[in-house]
Enzyme design. Sequence first.
Site, PDB file in Angstrom:
ATOM      1  N   SER A 279       0.824  -1.206   0.000  1.00  0.00           N
ATOM      2  CA  SER A 279       0.000   0.000   0.000  1.00  0.00           C
ATOM      3  C   SER A 279       0.868   1.270   0.000  1.00  0.00           C
ATOM      4  CB  SER A 279      -0.973  -0.053   1.186  1.00  0.00           C
ATOM      5  OG  SER A 279      -2.074   0.789   0.990  1.00  0.00           O
TER       6      SER A 279
ATOM      7  N   ASP B 299      -5.212  -4.010  -2.538  1.00  0.00           N
ATOM      8  CA  ASP B 299      -4.226  -3.572  -1.554  1.00  0.00           C
ATOM      9  C   ASP B 299      -3.441  -4.749  -0.966  1.00  0.00           C
ATOM     10  OD1 ASP B 299      -2.988  -2.473   0.780  1.00  0.00           O
ATOM     11  OD2 ASP B 299      -4.536  -0.933   0.868  1.00  0.00           O
TER      12      ASP B 299
END
Length: 292
Positions: free
Chosen positions: A43, A157
Site C-alpha cells: 500500500s 491492496d
Amino acid sequence: MSAHTTTVSLALGGGGARGLAHIGAIQWLTENNYTIRSIAGSSMGALVGGIFATGKLDVYTEWVLALERMKVVRLFDLALGRTGLFKLERIMGILRHLIGDCAIEDLPIAFTAVATDLESGEEVWLREGKLFDAIRASIATPLVFTPCEYGSRTLLDGALVNPVPISATLRDTTDLTVAVNLSGTDELRSSRSVRTTTPKGGAYQERIRAFMASLRGARPPEVATRGMFDIALGSMEVMQKTIARLKLAQNAPDVMVEIPANACGFLEFWRARELIALGRERTAHAFAAAGR
C-alpha cells in the site's frame, strides 16, 4: 564517517496517510549511514518505497509538504457506482509526471510491491513491469479505491494479506532488516480542533468532504453513530493489525519501527510535516532501543 555503511532491507507497511511517516524513517536511515539496498512495501509502503527507489523521494516530499486540505480533496476522482469510491487516475497521473515511470527491474534498488489477488486471495509480489502500475495495484484499498486490472489479474491492496511484508526480503544478503509498521498501538493525542462548518463548493467536493470527514471522525460530539466507511475501514484496520502481528511473529525484523494506528486519519495527507517528523522520531527511538 565510517568507510563501511550498514546495509538495510526495508519493509514498509500500509496505512493510508500514516505512510508519510515512511519518508521520515528513510530520511533518518540515510542520514545515519545506513544504505537501503532492498525495499518491500504494501500500500503506502509500496508508494513511498517505490519512489525512493527511483532516487526522487525529495521531489515527492516537496510536493506532499505543499498539500493543503482542499488540494487533497481535489486529487481524488470519484468513481461512484463502480467498484470503489475513487478511481485514482488523477493522482497516478500527477505522480507519473512528477517522478517519471520506469521498469521495476531497472531500478538501482531491489523493489517489491505487494498486492492481493481478488479471485484467489493470493499474495502477489510485483518485481517487474512498470513501477506505477505495481504501486497502483498495491494501494487499491477495497471500497475506497477501485481494484487494479493488472494483466489477467484483478489486484487489491497488499496490506490485506501482508501489512508489513518482511517475507519479501528474507533472501536478501543485507546487514539488517528494518520494518516500519503503521498499525502500532494507539496513543493518547492532544485534541485538535476540527472544522465542522462546510466550505463552499459543488456537489463533487461536498461528497468527497463528507467521506473524508467520516475517515477522520470529524462529526459533532453529540453524534455517536458510525458511518459505513468508519465501520469498513475500522474493520480492515482490526484485520490488518491481527495479520501483521502473526506475520511479524513468524519473521521478526532486526529493528521494528512502530507508528501509532491513530496517528492520523486515512486521507489526512495535508499533515505530511508532522507525520514525516513522527517517522524520524520513532525510527531513532527504535534503533536506540535495539542498541544499534
